[in-house]
Motif scaffolding. Structure first.
Motif, mmCIF file in Angstrom:
data_model
loop_
_atom_site.group_PDB
_atom_site.id
_atom_site.type_symbol
_atom_site.label_atom_id
_atom_site.label_comp_id
_atom_site.label_asym_id
_atom_site.label_seq_id
_atom_site.Cartn_x
_atom_site.Cartn_y
_atom_site.Cartn_z
ATOM 1 N N GLN A 67 -17.573 6.802 -0.386
ATOM 2 C CA GLN A 67 -16.124 6.690 -0.258
ATOM 3 C C GLN A 67 -15.842 5.214 -0.067
ATOM 4 O O GLN A 67 -16.487 4.556 0.754
ATOM 5 C CB GLN A 67 -15.625 7.494 0.930
ATOM 6 C CG GLN A 67 -14.128 7.429 1.115
ATOM 7 C CD GLN A 67 -13.655 8.325 2.243
ATOM 8 O OE1 GLN A 67 -14.244 9.355 2.517
ATOM 9 N NE2 GLN A 67 -12.587 7.918 2.894
ATOM 10 N N THR A 68 -14.914 4.675 -0.838
ATOM 11 C CA THR A 68 -14.589 3.256 -0.716
ATOM 12 C C THR A 68 -13.208 3.073 -0.113
ATOM 13 O O THR A 68 -12.355 3.949 -0.189
ATOM 14 C CB THR A 68 -14.636 2.552 -2.091
ATOM 15 O OG1 THR A 68 -13.661 3.143 -2.955
ATOM 16 C CG2 THR A 68 -16.019 2.634 -2.715
ATOM 17 N N LYS A 69 -13.022 1.892 0.497
ATOM 18 C CA LYS A 69 -11.697 1.575 1.038
ATOM 19 C C LYS A 69 -10.956 0.591 0.143
ATOM 20 O O LYS A 69 -9.787 0.323 0.361
ATOM 21 C CB LYS A 69 -11.820 1.056 2.468
ATOM 22 C CG LYS A 69 -12.638 -0.204 2.637
ATOM 23 C CD LYS A 69 -12.733 -0.577 4.111
ATOM 24 C CE LYS A 69 -13.543 -1.839 4.316
ATOM 25 N NZ LYS A 69 -13.646 -2.194 5.722
ATOM 26 N N THR A 70 -11.647 0.030 -0.858
ATOM 27 C CA THR A 70 -11.011 -0.808 -1.874
ATOM 28 C C THR A 70 -11.545 -0.371 -3.232
ATOM 29 O O THR A 70 -12.555 0.327 -3.313
ATOM 30 C CB THR A 70 -11.327 -2.311 -1.685
ATOM 31 O OG1 THR A 70 -12.714 -2.523 -1.951
ATOM 32 C CG2 THR A 70 -10.991 -2.780 -0.279
ATOM 33 N N SER A 71 -10.882 -0.762 -4.289
ATOM 34 C CA SER A 71 -11.298 -0.332 -5.624
ATOM 35 C C SER A 71 -12.256 -1.321 -6.289
ATOM 36 O O SER A 71 -12.446 -1.272 -7.486
ATOM 37 C CB SER A 71 -10.069 -0.102 -6.514
ATOM 38 O OG SER A 71 -9.348 -1.307 -6.653
ATOM 39 N N ASN A 72 -12.879 -2.191 -5.514
ATOM 40 C CA ASN A 72 -13.807 -3.170 -6.084
ATOM 41 C C ASN A 72 -15.133 -2.518 -6.469
ATOM 42 O O ASN A 72 -15.583 -1.586 -5.805
ATOM 43 C CB ASN A 72 -14.088 -4.281 -5.067
ATOM 44 C CG ASN A 72 -12.846 -5.070 -4.751
ATOM 45 O OD1 ASN A 72 -12.081 -5.436 -5.634
ATOM 46 N ND2 ASN A 72 -12.616 -5.317 -3.477
ATOM 47 N N ALA A 130 -15.585 -0.043 -10.361
ATOM 48 C CA ALA A 130 -14.394 0.170 -9.533
ATOM 49 C C ALA A 130 -13.916 1.594 -9.740
ATOM 50 O O ALA A 130 -14.041 2.149 -10.840
ATOM 51 C CB ALA A 130 -13.310 -0.825 -9.914
ATOM 52 N N PRO A 148 -11.722 5.196 -7.551
ATOM 53 C CA PRO A 148 -10.707 5.636 -6.595
ATOM 54 C C PRO A 148 -11.093 5.272 -5.166
ATOM 55 O O PRO A 148 -12.264 5.093 -4.855
ATOM 56 C CB PRO A 148 -10.658 7.154 -6.783
ATOM 57 C CG PRO A 148 -11.960 7.505 -7.409
ATOM 58 C CD PRO A 148 -12.413 6.305 -8.188
ATOM 59 N N THR A 149 -10.098 5.169 -4.316
ATOM 60 C CA THR A 149 -10.334 4.826 -2.911
ATOM 61 C C THR A 149 -9.988 6.018 -2.024
ATOM 62 O O THR A 149 -9.249 6.924 -2.413
ATOM 63 C CB THR A 149 -9.485 3.611 -2.487
ATOM 64 O OG1 THR A 149 -8.103 3.939 -2.662
ATOM 65 C CG2 THR A 149 -9.823 2.391 -3.314
ATOM 66 N N ASN A 150 -10.547 5.974 -0.811
ATOM 67 C CA ASN A 150 -10.242 6.951 0.240
ATOM 68 C C ASN A 150 -10.468 8.404 -0.170
ATOM 69 O O ASN A 150 -9.746 9.297 0.262
ATOM 70 C CB ASN A 150 -8.804 6.757 0.734
ATOM 71 C CG ASN A 150 -8.615 5.374 1.312
ATOM 72 O OD1 ASN A 150 -9.438 4.888 2.078
ATOM 73 N ND2 ASN A 150 -7.532 4.714 0.930
ATOM 74 N N GLN A 151 -11.469 8.630 -0.999
ATOM 75 C CA GLN A 151 -11.882 9.992 -1.332
ATOM 76 C C GLN A 151 -13.364 9.961 -1.682
ATOM 77 O O GLN A 151 -13.896 8.940 -2.092
ATOM 78 C CB GLN A 151 -11.073 10.561 -2.497
ATOM 79 C CG GLN A 151 -11.311 9.852 -3.820
ATOM 80 C CD GLN A 151 -10.399 10.391 -4.924
ATOM 81 O OE1 GLN A 151 -9.240 10.718 -4.671
ATOM 82 N NE2 GLN A 151 -10.905 10.475 -6.127
ATOM 83 N N VAL A 208 -16.232 -3.088 0.775
ATOM 84 C CA VAL A 208 -15.877 -1.934 -0.036
ATOM 85 C C VAL A 208 -16.057 -0.634 0.732
ATOM 86 O O VAL A 208 -15.206 0.235 0.713
ATOM 87 C CB VAL A 208 -16.731 -1.900 -1.332
ATOM 88 C CG1 VAL A 208 -16.490 -0.621 -2.113
ATOM 89 C CG2 VAL A 208 -16.435 -3.108 -2.197
#
Length: 147
Positions: A20-25, A50, A52-55, A83
């Motif tokens: 799960q990422t917090k940024t789309s980098n 890169a 999706p974020t927060n999933q 990330v």
């Protein structure tokens, strides 16, 4: 970053990464093999695009890019801007930071002295490791539960 506290417990290949990422980098996930002391060899690298974020995301590794692992290898990751979300964790979740190397400079079979400090943290990433067939459910690494 290298997850020292949770070595891989069997041989196989990395078939998928869940994270799960917090940024789309984009970022890199790395399998490290301890050599001695603070010296580690990069066994393999997967570049994660890169996304999706927060999933929770499952990135399936094409068979030609799967990394072979041995018992005792370690999961790691590298990125420019932060990330992967993390949080402080208890004993057994030790990570060690790679200091002074830009993440795109890392390459397979490179030996690196990882001396950038350490701490007990959990990160939102895990590897799905098993035989090269698609019938394994073994998982190693960290994953933050939803709150």
């Amino acid at each position: 970053m290298v997850a020292i506290g949770q070595p891989i417990s069997c041989a196989g290949v990395v078939r998928k990464w869940q994270y799960q990422t917090k940024t789309s980098n984009p970022f890199r996930v790395i399998i490290w093999r301890p050599i001695s002391g603070s010296r580690f060899e990069i066994v393999g690298i997967n570049d994660i695009p890169a996304g999706p974020t927060n999933q929770e995301v499952t990135y399936v590794i094409p068979p030609s890019d799967r990394i072979e692992v041995q018992q005792g290898d370690l999961i790691g990751w590298s990125f420019g801007p932060a990330v992967l979300p993390s949080r402080r964790a208890g004993v057994g979740n030790l990570v060690r930071w790679v200091g002074g190397i830009q993440y795109l400079e890392l390459r397979e079979q490179q030996v690196v002295d990882i001396d950038g400090g350490s701490g007990n943290r959990e990160y939102s990433i895990k590897a799905i490791i098993g035989p090269n067939e698609d019938n394994s459910n073994e998982m190693y690494g960290f994953f933050l539960p939803e709150k």
